[in-house]
Design a protein around this motif. Structure first.
Motif, PDB file in Angstrom:
ATOM      1  N   LEU A  37       0.873  -1.181   0.000  1.00  0.00           N
ATOM      2  CA  LEU A  37       0.000   0.000   0.000  1.00  0.00           C
ATOM      3  C   LEU A  37       0.907   1.228   0.000  1.00  0.00           C
ATOM      4  O   LEU A  37       1.202   1.800   1.052  1.00  0.00           O
ATOM      5  CB  LEU A  37      -0.921  -0.027   1.224  1.00  0.00           C
ATOM      6  CG  LEU A  37      -1.817  -1.273   1.310  1.00  0.00           C
ATOM      7  CD1 LEU A  37      -2.467  -1.391   2.683  1.00  0.00           C
ATOM      8  CD2 LEU A  37      -2.888  -1.252   0.233  1.00  0.00           C
ATOM      9  N   PRO A  38       1.391   1.594  -1.184  1.00  0.00           N
ATOM     10  CA  PRO A  38       2.370   2.690  -1.260  1.00  0.00           C
ATOM     11  C   PRO A  38       1.712   4.053  -1.154  1.00  0.00           C
ATOM     12  O   PRO A  38       0.492   4.170  -1.266  1.00  0.00           O
ATOM     13  CB  PRO A  38       3.001   2.492  -2.640  1.00  0.00           C
ATOM     14  CG  PRO A  38       1.972   1.790  -3.449  1.00  0.00           C
ATOM     15  CD  PRO A  38       1.104   1.015  -2.499  1.00  0.00           C
ATOM     16  N   PRO A  39       2.515   5.087  -0.919  1.00  0.00           N
ATOM     17  CA  PRO A  39       1.956   6.436  -0.785  1.00  0.00           C
ATOM     18  C   PRO A  39       1.391   6.925  -2.108  1.00  0.00           C
ATOM     19  O   PRO A  39       1.915   6.620  -3.172  1.00  0.00           O
ATOM     20  CB  PRO A  39       3.147   7.285  -0.352  1.00  0.00           C
ATOM     21  CG  PRO A  39       4.341   6.547  -0.825  1.00  0.00           C
ATOM     22  CD  PRO A  39       3.972   5.093  -0.806  1.00  0.00           C
ATOM     23  N   GLY A  40       0.325   7.688  -2.021  1.00  0.00           N
ATOM     24  CA  GLY A  40      -0.296   8.204  -3.233  1.00  0.00           C
ATOM     25  C   GLY A  40       0.432   9.400  -3.802  1.00  0.00           C
ATOM     26  O   GLY A  40       0.379   9.650  -4.992  1.00  0.00           O
ATOM     27  N   TRP A  84       3.006   2.183   3.359  1.00  0.00           N
ATOM     28  CA  TRP A  84       3.851   3.380   3.272  1.00  0.00           C
ATOM     29  C   TRP A  84       2.891   4.545   3.289  1.00  0.00           C
ATOM     30  O   TRP A  84       2.022   4.623   2.450  1.00  0.00           O
ATOM     31  CB  TRP A  84       4.611   3.423   1.953  1.00  0.00           C
ATOM     32  CG  TRP A  84       5.331   2.171   1.587  1.00  0.00           C
ATOM     33  CD1 TRP A  84       4.787   0.983   1.222  1.00  0.00           C
ATOM     34  CD2 TRP A  84       6.747   1.991   1.532  1.00  0.00           C
ATOM     35  NE1 TRP A  84       5.768   0.078   0.955  1.00  0.00           N
ATOM     36  CE2 TRP A  84       6.986   0.671   1.131  1.00  0.00           C
ATOM     37  CE3 TRP A  84       7.830   2.840   1.789  1.00  0.00           C
ATOM     38  CZ2 TRP A  84       8.265   0.165   0.972  1.00  0.00           C
ATOM     39  CZ3 TRP A  84       9.098   2.326   1.626  1.00  0.00           C
ATOM     40  CH2 TRP A  84       9.312   1.006   1.227  1.00  0.00           C
ATOM     41  N   GLY A  85       3.047   5.484   4.166  1.00  0.00           N
ATOM     42  CA  GLY A  85       2.109   6.572   3.972  1.00  0.00           C
ATOM     43  C   GLY A  85       1.720   7.406   5.158  1.00  0.00           C
ATOM     44  O   GLY A  85       0.697   8.059   5.126  1.00  0.00           O
ATOM     45  N   GLY A  86       2.494   7.468   6.180  1.00  0.00           N
ATOM     46  CA  GLY A  86       2.170   8.449   7.210  1.00  0.00           C
ATOM     47  C   GLY A  86       1.273   7.898   8.297  1.00  0.00           C
ATOM     48  O   GLY A  86       0.602   6.880   8.131  1.00  0.00           O
ATOM     49  N   THR A 107      -2.636   7.137   7.738  1.00  0.00           N
ATOM     50  CA  THR A 107      -2.870   5.979   6.891  1.00  0.00           C
ATOM     51  C   THR A 107      -2.524   4.691   7.627  1.00  0.00           C
ATOM     52  O   THR A 107      -3.276   3.718   7.598  1.00  0.00           O
ATOM     53  CB  THR A 107      -2.018   6.092   5.613  1.00  0.00           C
ATOM     54  OG1 THR A 107      -2.285   7.346   5.017  1.00  0.00           O
ATOM     55  CG2 THR A 107      -2.349   4.987   4.643  1.00  0.00           C
TER      56      THR A 107
END
Lengths: 357, 414
Positions: free
Chosen positions: B101-104, B182-184, B187
């Protein structure tokens, strides 16, 4: 003292260089005034422009970003001197600006505005249509910027007719009565740009003759951007639908009382004698050459109760000419192109479209 | 169940719940791949070449950097690292199915994590944002073309896209052995509440904070051209990704005597601003307004004694003492600075959230001594100026090659 002198003069009679020489000492003094009375402002000046007293150009003076009034109440008078805490509705977010006005600043604002609009309206007060509803001026001590704007302009008219009810429905009968009584002589019309466009023009029945009206409008095109209305379209519609020939825009903001930039016959905006405009290149932050767009900074000698005399706005504008106005008008001719926009933020947090939900 | 999933690769098209289940069943079996298998190496080599020979792709720095990262020599080094990393008495095997689930908004990050997992022999499900920048579309097209030449490898890869839908995330999670988020913080917290199979594990990449430390005298000792070169490298650290990457430094710690610190800083920022003016690319008025608004707020609210503007692109805010602004940061060329007598003086201010320390002018010994004193406080990587955003298989304190594989102990009878 300088303000007094300048308010007495006709607008646009000073060339830019002479104007800077007149304004600069006044604005340096005003900066010192606020440094001595507002701790937060003093911190900012110490951090950003400690040598302001030696400023050689208007562009060397310290400024505040206009958004700072959303996060901080900055004032240079004691609490009990504040007669009005103006609030503005933000166009970009829920936060409002808070502007502390005292009697002195209110008076300077009134006289400054008068010196700008008097040449346009003549020596007597004209019958006036207010393109707004009475509710915006009902509570004189907790005015919105919109209410303060309406109240400020009402001084230049008499026999005020509020054209809208509290639900912003046009009072057509009242308008007809007003035009029957006063429509054959010059009269004043004032409203915010988006109100004129969205509420007045849309609801105006055919056959209303406002050809003796002088429309002053302000507030900008921000809320009309989605409808792609520009000044030319706006004027053309008013001419065709209401017979209005005399339409003048002025640019200003609640955060800078006295910053009244009136549209001239050339269609461009002009600073008052007691104020000026600087357009700053986004890349260098230096003053941009005429013809090159940048961020608008506004300067005014009016605000003494809060440090709003030099503000960097979030509007993009362009100076078209300096001392090149028709009839040898001095000073800068500029226009506002729109609002500063921010590209979508990159980075590795707030991801997967999830965090923002 | 009402679902809206777009399959991006392979065999692109919309999928309903049944179609998604069929795809997921296929991904889940069989799982007999080996790490660093021949077709995976061949795939990397071909994809690298395809990017570098594509007239559009090769001009996009993010894509070019990725192509360079997966060139044959680099992958061979990774293979060696993988083999050498196995604990004694173990053989490393793939973990199984990895859900990425990578960052957008750091669009290219998905490619690095996915390639590492693929090389380790895993099957992969990659969820991409619906708002994909053009370079991601281009890369997907190139990936699709190369995968179609290697059907065996392609069968274990699934790229898809969907909106805010926890039910879909739950379905994908149910078939994975490892979920990489990945993503804060927001998330991570949100997705973490979605169940995983009991044997599955999770890798999370939360919000991080990064700094730089410069030895003042070392900067003063540089010849003009070398100082400019240092600024050129540091420009990449600060300004790429609009300074919004986790590894983008947000504060420069000047180490030395106060007068040396001030002299070095004055010299260095001039050079940095010059690079920013030259290489900065598009710069918008909205970013400038946001930066100034933030900077002036910081003067009122935090121990900031000075603000210097270098054009519109670089703002430097001087702190009189350390202030924890980790939860309120601004990108786009906004640097705080503070003077400290020694690197040791930074230690009390290090927090677990701190990821990268970009350094210049310190000896290996000084850096190692500093790291030795960190304990559990923070910093996962110390890198020379210019390398803050270089991706490495050891990231955020996690060894991805180890995380995407499992060591199988093989104890033989004596």
């Amino acid at each position: 003292m300088i303000l007094e002198t300048l308010i007495g003069s006709a607008p646009d009679t000073l060339p830019a260089a002479g104007k800077a020489a007149t304004l600069l000492p006044g604005l340096v003094d005003l900066t010192a005034h606020h440094v001595a009375r507002c701790d937060g402002y003093a911190r900012i000046v110490a951090a950003t422009a400690p040598d302001y007293a030696a400023a050689a150009r208007l562009a060397d003076l310290p400024f505040l970003p206009v958004s700072l009034f959303k996060s901080h109440l900055l004032k240079s008078v004691p609490d009990d001197a504040v007669t009005n805490l103006l609030t503005t509705s933000g166009t970009t977010g829920p936060q409002v600006s808070r502007i502390a006005v005292d009697a002195v600043t209110a008076d300077r604002q009134a006289r400054g505005l008068a010196s700008v609009v008097a040449p346009l309206l003549g020596p007597t007060r004209l019958p006036m249509i207010v393109l707004d509803n009475r509710a915006v001026v009902r509570d004189a001590h907790h005015l919105s910027a919109r209410g303060a704007g309406v109240l400020g302009m009402m001084r230049f008219g008499r026999r005020h007719f509020f054209a809208f009810d509290d639900d912003m429905r046009l009072d057509r009968d009242g308008l007809r009565d007003f035009l029957d009584r006063f429509g054959t002589q010059p009269f004043l019309v004032f409203g915010f740009t988006f109100v004129v466009w969205r509420f007045f023009l849309q609801a105006l029945p055919a056959g209303m003759d406002l050809s003796n009206g002088i429309l002053l409008h302000s507030g900008g095109w921000k809320r009309l951007e989605s409808e792609a209305v520009d000044n030319a379209t706006f004027k053309q519609q008013l001419r065709e639908r209401a017979g209005l020939q005399h339409v003048r825009n002025f640019y200003g903001m609640a955060e800078q009382l006295g910053g009244v930039f009136l549209e001239g016959e050339d269609g461009f905006l002009h600073p008052p004698l007691f104020g000026d405009v600087i357009v700053r290149d986004v890349d260098t932050m230096e003053e941009a050459e005429p013809g090159r767009p940048g961020l608008i900074q506004v300067l005014s000698l009016v605000p003494t109760s809060y440090p709003g005399h030099s503000l960097l706005t979030e509007d993009i504008g362009v100076v078209h000419a300096v001392d090149g106005g028709p009839g040898g008008w001095g000073g800068k001719a500029f226009s506002v192109l729109g609002r500063a926009r921010r590209a979508p933020v990159r980075g590795c947090s707030d991801a997967v479209d999830y965090g923002s939900r | 169940m009402d679902m809206s999933v777009d399959i991006l690769l392979p065999d692109a098209g919309p999928a309903d719940a049944d179609a998604l289940d069929r795809r997921l069943a296929r991904i889940g079996t069989p799982l007999g791949r080996e790490p660093f298998a021949g077709d995976a190496l061949l795939f990397c080599e071909r994809l690298s070449a395809a990017i570098l020979s594509d007239p559009v792709a090769r001009r996009i720095p993010d894509l070019e950097a990725f192509a360079f990262w997966i060139r044959r020599k680099a992958i061979e080094r990774l293979a060696t690292r993988f083999a050498d990393g196995a604990p004694p008495g173990t053989i490393r095997l793939p973990r199984g199915v990895i859900l990425h689930l990578p960052p957008g908004n750091a669009a290219m990050m998905f490619a690095y994590g996915w390639i590492l997992a693929l090389l380790c022999g895993n099957h992969n499900i990659v969820r991409l944002s619906r708002r994909r920048p053009p370079e991601v579309g281009l890369l997907l097209r190139l990936i699709g073309a190369e995968l179609s030449r290697l059907p065996d490898l392609a069968r274990g890869q699934l790229f898809l896209s969907y909106g805010h839908d926890d039910q879909i995330t739950a379905r994908l999670s149910a078939v994975c052995d490892l979920r990489a988020i990945w993503g804060g913080d927001d998330t991570v917290n949100r997705i973490r509440s979605i169940a995983l199979p009991a044997q599955a594990t999770e890798l999370t990449f939360a919000d991080r904070f990064s700094m730089a430390a410069f030895q003042a005298n070392a900067v003063l000792d540089l010849h003009d051209e070398n100082c400019a070169a240092l600024a050129d490298r540091f420009f990449n650290d600060v300004f790429l990704f609009d300074q919004m990457a986790c590894a983008s430094p947000r504060i420069v710690v000047w180490v030395g005597e106060p007068s040396d610190c001030r002299a070095a800083a004055g010299r260095f920022y001039q050079d940095l601003a010059a690079v920013a003016g030259r290489k900065g690319g598009d710069f918008d008025a909205g970013t400038l307004c946001a930066k100034l608004s933030y900077a002036f707020r910081s003067i009122l609210d935090w121990p900031v004694s000075g603000m210097r503007r270098y054009g519109g692109r670089l703002l430097v805010l001087t702190l009189t003492r350390f202030h924890d602004f980790r939860s309120d940061v601004m990108g786009g060329g906004t640097l705080f600075e503070i003077d400290l007598p020694g690197l040791d003086s930074l230690l009390p201010h290090v927090r677990r959230k701190d990821q990268t320390l970009v350094h210049f002018g310190f000896s290996d010994q000084e850096l190692r001594r500093f790291v030795g004193q960190l304990g559990g406080r923070g910093f996962d990587r110390l890198v020379p100026a210019g390398q803050a955003l270089f991706f490495d298989p050891v990231w955020d304190g996690q060894d991805l090659l180890a995380a995407f594989s499992r060591p199988v102990s093989v104890l033989c009878s004596a």
